[in-house]
Design a protein around this motif. Sequence first.
Motif, PDB file in Angstrom:
ATOM      1  N   SER A 137       0.745  -1.185  -0.029  1.00 21.09           N
ATOM      2  CA  SER A 137       0.139  -0.018   0.056  1.00 21.09           C
ATOM      3  C   SER A 137       0.901   1.194  -0.030  1.00 21.09           C
ATOM      4  O   SER A 137       0.233   2.366  -0.369  1.00 21.09           O
ATOM      5  N   TYR A 138       2.154   1.155   0.258  1.00 23.22           N
ATOM      6  CA  TYR A 138       3.069   2.155   0.153  1.00 23.22           C
ATOM      7  C   TYR A 138       3.560   2.494  -1.208  1.00 23.22           C
ATOM      8  O   TYR A 138       3.791   1.465  -1.839  1.00 23.22           O
ATOM      9  N   PRO A 139       3.389   3.611  -1.634  1.00 25.30           N
ATOM     10  CA  PRO A 139       3.859   3.822  -3.053  1.00 25.30           C
ATOM     11  C   PRO A 139       5.088   4.003  -3.681  1.00 25.30           C
ATOM     12  O   PRO A 139       5.923   4.070  -2.793  1.00 25.30           O
ATOM     13  N   ILE A 140       5.427   3.343  -4.910  1.00 21.88           N
ATOM     14  CA  ILE A 140       6.552   3.692  -5.366  1.00 21.88           C
ATOM     15  C   ILE A 140       6.469   4.816  -6.142  1.00 21.88           C
ATOM     16  O   ILE A 140       5.530   5.088  -7.182  1.00 21.88           O
ATOM     17  N   VAL A 141       7.531   5.630  -6.422  1.00 22.62           N
ATOM     18  CA  VAL A 141       7.261   7.128  -6.981  1.00 22.62           C
ATOM     19  C   VAL A 141       8.051   6.925  -8.408  1.00 22.62           C
ATOM     20  O   VAL A 141       8.999   6.547  -8.552  1.00 22.62           O
ATOM     21  N   LEU A 142       7.174   7.289  -9.362  1.00 24.39           N
ATOM     22  CA  LEU A 142       7.686   7.317 -10.840  1.00 24.39           C
ATOM     23  C   LEU A 142       7.885   8.743 -11.242  1.00 24.39           C
ATOM     24  O   LEU A 142       7.017   9.449 -11.354  1.00 24.39           O
ATOM     25  N   ASP A 143       9.157   9.118 -11.621  1.00 27.90           N
ATOM     26  CA  ASP A 143       9.499  10.529 -12.170  1.00 27.90           C
ATOM     27  C   ASP A 143       9.049  10.457 -13.502  1.00 27.90           C
ATOM     28  O   ASP A 143       9.716   9.812 -14.201  1.00 27.90           O
ATOM     29  N   TYR A 144       8.044  11.224 -14.048  1.00 25.94           N
ATOM     30  CA  TYR A 144       7.610  11.473 -15.453  1.00 25.94           C
ATOM     31  C   TYR A 144       9.038  11.986 -16.267  1.00 25.94           C
ATOM     32  O   TYR A 144       9.163  13.146 -15.679  1.00 25.94           O
ATOM     33  N   ALA A 145       9.062  11.664 -17.426  1.00 24.00           N
ATOM     34  CA  ALA A 145      10.197  12.102 -18.163  1.00 24.00           C
ATOM     35  C   ALA A 145       9.426  12.927 -19.446  1.00 24.00           C
ATOM     36  O   ALA A 145       8.976  14.076 -19.400  1.00 24.00           O
ATOM     37  N   ASP A 146       9.272  12.078 -20.607  1.00 21.55           N
ATOM     38  CA  ASP A 146       8.697  13.006 -21.559  1.00 21.55           C
ATOM     39  C   ASP A 146       8.205  11.795 -22.569  1.00 21.55           C
ATOM     40  O   ASP A 146       8.776  11.265 -23.317  1.00 21.55           O
TER      41      ASP A 146
END
Length: 480
Positions: free
Chosen positions: A312-321
């Motif tokens: 339930s703890y999120p993994i952060v995805l860093d948006y690129a392009d």
Amino acid sequence: MKIKYIMMPWVLLLALVSCNKENGNDAPITGELAAPQVIIVDGTASFSMFWDEVPGAEGYRCEVTYIAGGRNVDILKTNTTSTSISVEALRPETEYTIRIAATRGGKASSNWFSEEKSTGKFDVSFEIAPYEVYNNTTGHIDYMAKVVPSVKDVYYWIASVTYDQKVDAKLWMEDEIADALEAGQTWTSLLDGGYIVKGDAESVFAFKGGDVYMFTAGILERVGETQINVVSEVSISYPFHAENAESKISHKCSYSDYLGEWVVKPYDVSQYRNSAWELEDAKVFSVNITTREEGRSFNMTGWGGTDNQYSSYPIVLDYADATSDKNEHFKISLPQEIKTEKGVKWAYTSWASFTKIDDSGVEDVMDYAPYDYDYDKLASEYDPQSNGWKQGFRGYVANANKTVIKILANTFKYDIMNVYIQSLWVCGMNEEGKYISDNPIYSLNGDRGGIPNATYYLVRKDVAEGLELPAPDVSKEITN
């Protein structure tokens, strides 16, 4: 009694002779059997023959042939006790000889029904629609050809061809059929297996190597069990991009295309048993990707399913392009801290194989371990320009329908060592930020194994639940 005994056979014989005359057959049953009187009904690629019983016959001999290259080609040579028989999967515009004789005692009468009958030109077209479908076994997307022939009584084969080889579509189909026959298949086994079809049909393909494909369909001729010929020009679908598990082709999309529920299939799972690592098949699990910071990052929850108590703890995805063709629409930088519990720091991180290269170029695995904070410090010192090995994974939309995401592991190579990122998983660390492998309190569920490995293949949940979508036509992209 004697008179009655003598008279009865004559009465029966007279009755039989009378019956023969009424049916128009003059031959008595003690001599040659009469030729059947046959009615032939034409189909597009078939003939159906019907006849009345021949008195005294125990069965019938049926033969259908045509002449090609100066020799007889046998389409049918069989015995039957029925008074009807059909031949299908015939050639177009071909003259056939149909012969049928009554049999008794295993021998055919010399009185044969014989007639020449020709097939016409096959005016048949195929409507072929490519679809994307979810494979519940592999967890990947396959491609289905949905085919609707304009005439329903022809047998045909469905195949595929790359766009670059479309002029050889018929040859590709013939080679595929030849390979099947060489492998021991027959007309009957291919028909039972759904490779030879009739009427409206669906056929599923799993492609290897990303490419642009087209589905094809062609009418078949059957000559016995082991000779199958393509006797029409093949019909061809529009071209479509065929995604598969091994390809690394990205598709332009937008930030919002990543949002929603997805079903994840890891490549496999690493298990630690008897002091050694083993690989097993992976289970699927579901994740939900939501907005963290609009246009800049996502939260992904549910990672690992029930095997991960911190899912339930999120993994952060860093948006690129996602508007680029590069297969890096988002990045995952690690470690990402989850929480500290009972003195253990839990975090999502990369699990990697660390190798050493000796002077002769031989590469040996030194360690398989999580990229903990201790390794992060070492990596930052070893490779300060690349910010260590923090960026463990990258992801992108992998198909034109935007229903597949792939998450790939990164590799870092140097002169004397290489770092192969393999898995995105949880690990526990002590106060100094170090994972201790031989202490089970630092392993999730107290088990060093159970680690799902990349590449991670994500399918949009509605597609995984059975939604079938047409594969987009890429004709304009090709011509442009």
